[in-house]
Write an enzyme that holds these catalytic residues in place. Structure first.
Site, PDB file in Angstrom:
ATOM      1  N   SER A  57      14.366  21.667 -15.872  1.00 50.39           N
ATOM      2  CA  SER A  57      13.198  23.078 -15.365  1.00 50.39           C
ATOM      3  C   SER A  57      13.385  24.280 -16.965  1.00 50.39           C
ATOM      4  CB  SER A  57      12.159  23.239 -14.648  1.00 50.39           C
ATOM      5  OG  SER A  57      11.431  24.146 -14.844  1.00 50.39           O
TER       6      SER A  57
ATOM      7  N   LYS B 251      15.750  22.546 -10.694  1.00 48.84           N
ATOM      8  CA  LYS B 251      14.626  21.238 -11.120  1.00 48.84           C
ATOM      9  C   LYS B 251      15.530  20.089 -12.074  1.00 48.84           C
ATOM     10  CE  LYS B 251      10.675  19.865 -10.115  1.00 48.84           C
ATOM     11  NZ  LYS B 251       9.517  20.445 -10.698  1.00 48.84           N
TER      12      LYS B 251
ATOM     13  N   GLU C  13      10.039   8.382 -16.556  1.00 50.19           N
ATOM     14  CA  GLU C  13       8.164   9.015 -16.663  1.00 50.19           C
ATOM     15  C   GLU C  13       7.896   9.085 -18.734  1.00 50.19           C
ATOM     16  OE1 GLU C  13       7.744  13.501 -15.668  1.00 50.19           O
ATOM     17  OE2 GLU C  13       8.860  13.182 -13.606  1.00 50.19           O
TER      18      GLU C  13
ATOM     19  N   HIS D 179       0.883  -1.391   0.036  1.00 48.17           N
ATOM     20  CA  HIS D 179       0.390  -0.026  -0.022  1.00 48.17           C
ATOM     21  C   HIS D 179       0.814   1.580   0.063  1.00 48.17           C
ATOM     22  CE1 HIS D 179      -3.423  -2.809   0.649  1.00 48.17           C
ATOM     23  NE2 HIS D 179      -1.916  -2.768   2.363  1.00 48.17           N
TER      24      HIS D 179
END
Ligand code: ARG
Length: 459
Positions: free
Chosen positions: A277, A283, A290, A156
């Site tokens: 970024s 960043k 992804e 979980h």
């Protein structure tokens, strides 16, 4: 417009119809397989006496010439032809004259395209196996190097019990081993030659289907001519297996994104595999993970697309089946690319072992072992579960880990506790004593690693 048919027509094909129908823009991808199939067919026609040996040789030479000229860039595949089959045949006739017109004896584009697609798929299965092997080799070394790299195991997405990084990676190793085996299974089931099925009903020419099958490294000829030109099961199987690979890569990517986040910091992706970024200078984003996760959608899409296309088609060939190509090609290229990129990403990422370990030590991942300690000292498991529940609550209230409690605190909750409790719930014990096969303990892991070593050396 250049097409192989037209004798029974009195009008030119409408240009829009022609464009809609043509497949050269995508089926040129298997020009190699198309030429290879034609060479086998022409060779067989010569061997069986359907055409003369000289004619057969002239065709084979002509086809080899076309192949090397396309490879070298001397000959461009022209989109004025309807499909790759028309391009090759017309070029052959252009180069060797009327003998070239005999190539298509005893053959239809229906069995020809069925063959080309099988040859292409079969070659790509080998390429996918290679990519998977490289990835599994990386996972194998990560496993060998991280037998005592402790980290929390989750259920979980909550810390559950401690494991090691080797064990976590080992879970994916098992998945990719099955993915590899699936490729071998598909290969074995599909490796039969449809050439000779004709349009749908075979031919009256004395074709030697066994010979063409042999020349093209198939196990043998397919056994029903209608099935041969209509079967796309192997593509569905391949896309299903590719979807499973994509799903495995997506799950692993998801974990890497979590581990690489500011909150976790279990791993740090290499600069070469991260992006920045345009506005936030601090960043460093896990775009590759992804994208691998995101590309799963188009692979699943290809599977659903071909399943849907095939479901309403009566036997035998129908043009719907031309739709098997673009999405299949895309799914194959996508998955191969994802495996390679993913492999580069995980083989260069840095492990923050200290962070993993301290995360495993906090969060009560040793609570089950504390309960087992009580059981070993005569407390029924259900009672032990309740006692440790209260112990955890006490720890939360007092902001302590279980192993930070004093013996008096332990005894207050249950008199069964003794000073050997500390050893019983240490990370080394919680992981190190779990040594049944499949568990994270180092002895169990070494057995699995030996099995994997054998697996990798045999593929
Ligand atoms: N481009 C076609 C395909 O991909 C080749 C077969 C054409 N056969 C036909 N009967 N029109 O399916």
């Amino acid at each position: 417009m250049a097409q192989l048919w037209g004798g029974r027509f009195t009008k030119e094909t409408d240009q829009l119809v022609y464009n809609f129908n043509a497949s050269i823009s995508f089926d040129q991808k298997f020009y190699r397989q198309d030429i290879r199939g034609s060479i086998a067919h022409a060779t067989m026609l010569g061997e069986t006496g359907i055409i003369t040996k000289e004619e057969s040789q002239a065709i084979v030479d002509g086809l080899n010439g076309i192949l090397s000229d396309v490879e070298s860039g001397k000959l461009e595949i022209s989109s004025k032809y309807e499909d790759i089959h028309s391009f090759v045949e017309a070029t052959l006739i252009d180069r060797i004259g009327d003998t070239g017109k005999k190539l298509h004896t005893g053959r239809s584009r229906n069995d020809q395209v069925a063959l080309d697609m099988r040859l292409y798929t079969r070659d790509e299965i080998e390429n996918i196996k290679e990519e998977l092997k490289t990835l599994m080799t990386t996972l194998h070394s990560l496993m060998k190097d991280n037998l005592d790299t402790y980290m929390p195991g989750f259920t979980h997405l909550q810390k559950a019990q401690p494991v090691t990084f080797a064990h976590h990676v080992g879970a994916y190793m098992e998945m990719f081993k099955r993915d590899f085996d699936r490729m071998c299974d598909i290969y074995d089931r599909m490796n039969y030659c449809p050439l000779g099925a004709g349009a749908l009903a075979g031919t009256t020419y004395p074709l030697d289907r066994k010979l063409t099958a042999e020349l093209l490294d198939f196990y043998g000829p397919t056994l029903n001519s209608m099935d041969s030109v209509s079967d796309r099961d192997y593509i569905i199987e391949l896309l299903s297996a590719l979807s499973t690979i994509a799903m495995h890569l997506a799950r692993f990517s998801e974990e890497i994104i979590i581990w690489n986040s500011n909150e976790y910091q279990f791993v740090e992706l290499d600069d070469a595999y991260s992006t920045g970024s345009s506005i936030m200078p601090q960043k460093k984003n896990p775009d590759i993970a992804e994208l691998v996760r995101g590309k799963t959608g188009r692979v699943y899409g290809a599977l659903v697309s071909i399943l849907t296309t095939m479901k309403g088609i009566p036997l035998a060939y129908n043009k719907d089946m031309q739709e098997d190509k673009e999405l299949t090609f895309d799914a194959i290229d996508t998955v191969k690319g994802c495996i390679a990129l993913f492999n580069g990403m995980i083989s260069t990422m840095k492990l923050n072992k200290e962070n993993m370990k301290s995360s495993a030590m906090n969060g009560f991942t040793n609570a089950t072992d504390a309960a087992d300690y009580l059981v070993k000292n005569g407390v029924p498991f259900r009672d032990a579960h309740g006692i440790i529940g209260r112990l955890v609550l006490y720890c939360i209230d007092n902001n302590k880990a279980i192993d930070e409690l004093t013996l008096d605190e332990f005894k207050e909750i249950s008199p069964v506790f003794n000073d050997d409790i500390y050893d019983a719930i240490s990370l080394e014990t919680c992981v190190g004593k779990r040594n049944t096969i499949g568990a994270p303990g180092p002895e169990a892991m070494k057995q699995v690693i030996a099995i994997n070593e054998e697996f990798l050396s045999n593929i």
